[in-house]
Structure formats: C-alpha cells, structure tokens
Design a protein around this motif. Structure first.
Motif, PDB file in Angstrom:
ATOM      1  N   GLY A 133     -38.998  19.122 -40.421  1.00 29.19           N
ATOM      2  CA  GLY A 133     -39.332  18.392 -39.496  1.00 29.19           C
ATOM      3  C   GLY A 133     -38.715  16.985 -39.786  1.00 29.19           C
ATOM      4  N   LEU A 134     -38.655  16.596 -40.786  1.00 23.99           N
ATOM      5  CA  LEU A 134     -38.039  15.141 -41.159  1.00 23.99           C
ATOM      6  C   LEU A 134     -36.499  15.154 -41.069  1.00 23.99           C
ATOM      7  CD1 LEU A 134     -39.877  13.741 -44.227  1.00 23.99           C
ATOM      8  CD2 LEU A 134     -40.285  13.073 -41.861  1.00 23.99           C
ATOM      9  N   SER A 135     -35.947  16.252 -41.404  1.00 30.04           N
ATOM     10  CA  SER A 135     -34.503  16.515 -41.060  1.00 30.04           C
ATOM     11  C   SER A 135     -34.166  16.643 -39.715  1.00 30.04           C
ATOM     12  CB  SER A 135     -34.024  17.666 -41.989  1.00 30.04           C
ATOM     13  OG  SER A 135     -34.276  17.853 -43.363  1.00 30.04           O
ATOM     14  N   ALA A 136     -34.957  17.300 -39.088  1.00 31.06           N
ATOM     15  CA  ALA A 136     -34.634  17.601 -37.513  1.00 31.06           C
ATOM     16  C   ALA A 136     -34.756  15.957 -36.834  1.00 31.06           C
ATOM     17  CB  ALA A 136     -35.726  18.559 -37.005  1.00 31.06           C
ATOM     18  N   LEU A 137     -36.032  15.214 -37.354  1.00 26.85           N
ATOM     19  CA  LEU A 137     -36.248  13.892 -36.695  1.00 26.85           C
ATOM     20  C   LEU A 137     -35.003  13.086 -37.083  1.00 26.85           C
ATOM     21  CD1 LEU A 137     -38.301  12.017 -35.447  1.00 26.85           C
ATOM     22  CD2 LEU A 137     -39.171  11.537 -37.581  1.00 26.85           C
ATOM     23  N   THR A 138     -34.552  13.340 -38.079  1.00 26.05           N
ATOM     24  CA  THR A 138     -33.486  12.344 -38.569  1.00 26.05           C
ATOM     25  C   THR A 138     -32.166  12.756 -37.472  1.00 26.05           C
ATOM     26  OG1 THR A 138     -34.193  12.065 -40.819  1.00 26.05           O
ATOM     27  CG2 THR A 138     -31.695  11.404 -40.165  1.00 26.05           C
ATOM     28  N   PHE A 139     -32.091  13.829 -37.466  1.00 21.00           N
ATOM     29  CA  PHE A 139     -30.862  14.360 -36.417  1.00 21.00           C
ATOM     30  C   PHE A 139     -31.143  13.856 -35.007  1.00 21.00           C
ATOM     31  CE2 PHE A 139     -29.350  17.769 -33.567  1.00 21.00           C
ATOM     32  CZ  PHE A 139     -27.905  17.697 -33.771  1.00 21.00           C
ATOM     33  N   VAL A 140     -32.280  14.193 -34.480  1.00 23.31           N
ATOM     34  CA  VAL A 140     -32.568  13.879 -33.289  1.00 23.31           C
ATOM     35  C   VAL A 140     -32.266  12.477 -33.099  1.00 23.31           C
ATOM     36  CG1 VAL A 140     -34.506  13.295 -31.410  1.00 23.31           C
ATOM     37  CG2 VAL A 140     -34.409  15.658 -32.936  1.00 23.31           C
ATOM     38  N   SER A 141     -32.703  11.486 -34.047  1.00 19.91           N
ATOM     39  CA  SER A 141     -32.113   9.921 -33.928  1.00 19.91           C
ATOM     40  C   SER A 141     -30.645   9.796 -33.492  1.00 19.91           C
ATOM     41  CB  SER A 141     -32.771   9.283 -35.179  1.00 19.91           C
ATOM     42  OG  SER A 141     -32.006   9.676 -36.130  1.00 19.91           O
ATOM     43  N   LEU A 142     -29.858  10.602 -33.984  1.00 22.95           N
ATOM     44  CA  LEU A 142     -28.413  10.637 -33.816  1.00 22.95           C
ATOM     45  C   LEU A 142     -27.996  11.209 -32.198  1.00 22.95           C
ATOM     46  CD1 LEU A 142     -27.330  11.868 -37.318  1.00 22.95           C
ATOM     47  CD2 LEU A 142     -27.664   9.497 -36.626  1.00 22.95           C
ATOM     48  N   LEU A 143     -28.671  11.715 -31.437  1.00 20.93           N
ATOM     49  CA  LEU A 143     -28.551  12.496 -30.237  1.00 20.93           C
ATOM     50  C   LEU A 143     -27.735  11.149 -29.236  1.00 20.93           C
ATOM     51  CD1 LEU A 143     -31.183  14.691 -29.401  1.00 20.93           C
ATOM     52  CD2 LEU A 143     -29.009  15.156 -30.174  1.00 20.93           C
ATOM     53  N   PRO A 144     -28.128   9.995 -29.501  1.00 22.78           N
ATOM     54  CA  PRO A 144     -27.493   8.807 -28.465  1.00 22.78           C
ATOM     55  C   PRO A 144     -25.889   8.671 -28.994  1.00 22.78           C
ATOM     56  CG  PRO A 144     -29.406   7.914 -29.303  1.00 22.78           C
ATOM     57  CD  PRO A 144     -29.346   9.147 -29.744  1.00 22.78           C
ATOM     58  N   TYR A 145     -25.726   8.961 -30.258  1.00 20.27           N
ATOM     59  CA  TYR A 145     -24.208   8.786 -30.695  1.00 20.27           C
ATOM     60  C   TYR A 145     -23.420  10.218 -30.037  1.00 20.27           C
ATOM     61  CZ  TYR A 145     -26.180   5.610 -33.946  1.00 20.27           C
ATOM     62  OH  TYR A 145     -26.961   4.393 -34.420  1.00 20.27           O
ATOM     63  N   VAL A 146     -24.225  11.236 -29.963  1.00 23.08           N
ATOM     64  CA  VAL A 146     -23.519  12.413 -29.500  1.00 23.08           C
ATOM     65  C   VAL A 146     -23.228  12.271 -28.139  1.00 23.08           C
ATOM     66  CG1 VAL A 146     -23.680  14.847 -29.133  1.00 23.08           C
ATOM     67  CG2 VAL A 146     -24.632  13.862 -31.227  1.00 23.08           C
ATOM     68  N   VAL A 147     -24.109  11.780 -27.466  1.00 23.05           N
ATOM     69  CA  VAL A 147     -23.811  11.313 -25.769  1.00 23.05           C
ATOM     70  C   VAL A 147     -22.627  10.441 -25.676  1.00 23.05           C
ATOM     71  CG1 VAL A 147     -25.035  10.737 -23.676  1.00 23.05           C
ATOM     72  CG2 VAL A 147     -26.218  12.059 -25.528  1.00 23.05           C
ATOM     73  N   VAL A 148     -22.646   9.497 -26.484  1.00 19.67           N
ATOM     74  CA  VAL A 148     -21.699   8.549 -26.378  1.00 19.67           C
ATOM     75  C   VAL A 148     -20.210   9.159 -26.577  1.00 19.67           C
ATOM     76  CG1 VAL A 148     -20.500   6.116 -27.399  1.00 19.67           C
ATOM     77  CG2 VAL A 148     -22.960   6.396 -26.761  1.00 19.67           C
TER      78      VAL A 148
END
Length: 326
Positions: A133-148
């Motif tokens: 869950g902590l790994s997934a939470l860290t990855f979810v925080s990077l989704l704005p960069y993926v959208v950009v």
C-alpha cells in the motif's frame, strides 16, 4: 478523564475501525520511520528532474506496440521517468519487507498475535497490505506527472498504462517475496530465499507470457490474463512462505511447512511450462493460477476430527459456583 478522552478521539480519527488491526499496526510503524518519508520526498524530486530531461532531449516517448503488463523491456525505451519510478516503487520500497517478519519471530510476538482473533493469514496479509500500500501510494502521487507527460510530451497512453500496471503488479510480487524471505533467521538465508523466489518467478512468469505473446503476436487480452495470473500466483507463494514460518507446532509425522513451500517454488516453473505446452502456448496462466491455489491450500492448520469435538447443540454444563474466601 480528559486525557483519556483526548486519546480516544485521536484513535478514532487516526484510522478507520474496519481496517484490519495488523495492517493498521504496520501502517503506523511504517509512517513513523524514514523508510517511507525519505523515498516519498526523494522520488518527487527525481521525477521532476527525469521529466525535465525527457522534455529537453525528447527521449522516452515509448512504443504502444510493446505495451504489455510485466513486459520489463518497456523500461528500456520508457525514458528516465519510468526508470526512476520502477527503481523506487518496484524495487527499493518493496524490498524493505526483508525486515518485517524478523521482529515478530525473534521476539515471539507471532505467538501472542495468534492468541487473539488474528490467524497466520491475517498476520502476513496485513504486513503485505501495508508494504504494498505504501508503494502504491507513492506511485499514485506521481500520476500528475504521468498526465503532464501525456498532454505535453506526446506519450502513448497504452504505453503509460502498461508501465503503471507493471509497477503495481511487480511491486506486489517483490513485496510478497521479500516478506517470505524475511521469515528466515540469518541474512544469508534470507538472501538465498529471495534469490530463489526471484528465479522461480522469472522462469515461471517469463515462459507463459513470452509464449502467449508469440502465439497471438500482440499484447492483448490473453496475454494480460496470463499476467494477472502470474501476479496472483507469486504473491500467494511469497505470503504462503512467510505464513508457513508462523506455525507454532509441527507434528513429528508432518513435513515442515516451509519445506513444502520451498519445494513448490522449485517445481512451480516446470508445472507452468508443462501447462503452457499443453495449451499450445496460449493459456500458461492456468498453471499459474493452479500453483497459486495449491499454495493457498498446502499448509493447512491441523484441526481435531469432528468425532472428537462436542456437538454444537449440546449446552456446556456450568462450572462449580465460586466459593467465598474464608
């Protein structure tokens, strides 16, 4: 009384009561340590730097033709951004699980935990849920960069989705393998168990996924069903290895539970390859799913025969009345 009311209010506002108690315990301990805060802050800085390098050099657009879950070759052409994400979320954070089970086994905490309503599965699944869950939470925080990257950099959305699925599925497998290896005592033995798990997963997943892609010529529905079966299989095997080390008693006529799971790790790739061959390379995921089910059922907690248990409808006679002290 006001102090206790304040503590009660803090407890209620901290985590929901429906959350598994083992997961809540691990989340609280992980969030207090630097193993989450430091990588979380570091990956934000590295992600911004990697994205700036991609925009400046034009490297890392990826290819939709190679977009497949657990296809690690994507990261060679994915650019610096996904290399940073994979290094943090797929390797560094899940591998922190090699220390999780030692604190429970060396101090005997697992025996006290099993005296409560927690069983062996709840203990290992709670640790896995917190770690992944902590790994997934860290990855979810990077989704704005993926959208950009998608809106500005002209990135293929299928390639980005496949990289995201690979990071989430791969981190689950690595976390389960690390938790399984952490149940052993010496560092050398933990490293050997982790290498055995990685080798078994590489062979057991690579063969069916490679043949399913070769038979269909694309990363389609059949390929991704096999990939999901691969994640299920090796997550269960890793957690089953950790669970097998929590058995408090082993009868003299029983095979050691951890020995059975290690044997399953050794034989699973051959069973999966046979299933892949029997299905003409299309459905090796059936063998992966079958090995996962076997791992679920391999180490069952022994129970007394029903003939020795009292019937449920027979009332239990009350004990003698308490005697007053003289």
């Amino acid at each position: 009384m006001s102090r206790f009311r304040g503590l009660e209010t803090t407890w209620k506002n901290d985590l929901p009561e429906r959350l598994d108690p083992m997961t809540a315990k691990e989340l609280r301990q992980s969030l207090r340590r630097g193993s989450f805060v430091i990588p979380f802050l570091g990956i934000q800085v590295l992600a911004v730097a990697a994205m700036a390098v991609e925009f400046k050099t034009g490297y890392g657009t990826g290819s939709a033709e190679a977009a497949g879950m657990l296809n690690l070759r994507m990261f060679w052409s994915a650019g610096p951004f996904w290399s940073v994400v994979a290094a943090i979320c797929l390797l560094i954070m899940p591998l922190a699980g090699v220390m999780l089970m030692r604190q429970e086994l060396e101090e005997g905490n697992h025996e006290l935990l099993q005296l409560t309503q927690l069983n062996r599965w709840k203990i290992v699944v709670g640790k896995f849920a917190a770690l992944w869950g902590l790994s997934a939470l860290t990855f979810v925080s990077l989704l704005p960069y993926v959208v950009v990257r998608y809106l500005v950099g002209g990135i293929e959305w299928r390639h980005e989705a496949a990289c995201a699925a690979t990071v989430l599925g791969g981190s689950a497998m690595v976390a389960a393998g690390a938790i399984g290896a952490s149940a052993f005592g010496s560092p050398a033995l933990r490293g050997l168990m982790l290498l055995l798990f990685v080798g078994s997963a590489a062979l057991g997943c690579g063969v069916p996924l490679g043949f399913s892609h070769g038979q269909t010529g694309a990363f389609g529905v059949i390929y991704h069903l096999n990939a999901l079966a691969a994640v299920f299989c090796y997550v269960v095997i890793g957690l089953a290895l950790a669970r097998s080390r929590l058995r408090m008693t082993v009868a003299a006529y029983e095979v050691r539970p951890s020995g059975m799971i290690i044997g399953l790790e050794l034989t699973a790739p051959f069973v999966i390859m046979m299933t892949t061959a029997f299905t003409a390379g299309f459905a090796g995921g059936l063998g992966l799913a079958g090995m996962g089910i076997v791992a679920l059922r391999l180490d069952l907690t022994p129970r007394a025969p029903k003939s020795l248990l009292p019937p449920s409808n027979v009332p239990v006679p009350p004990g003698p009345p308490p005697q007053s002290p003289p």
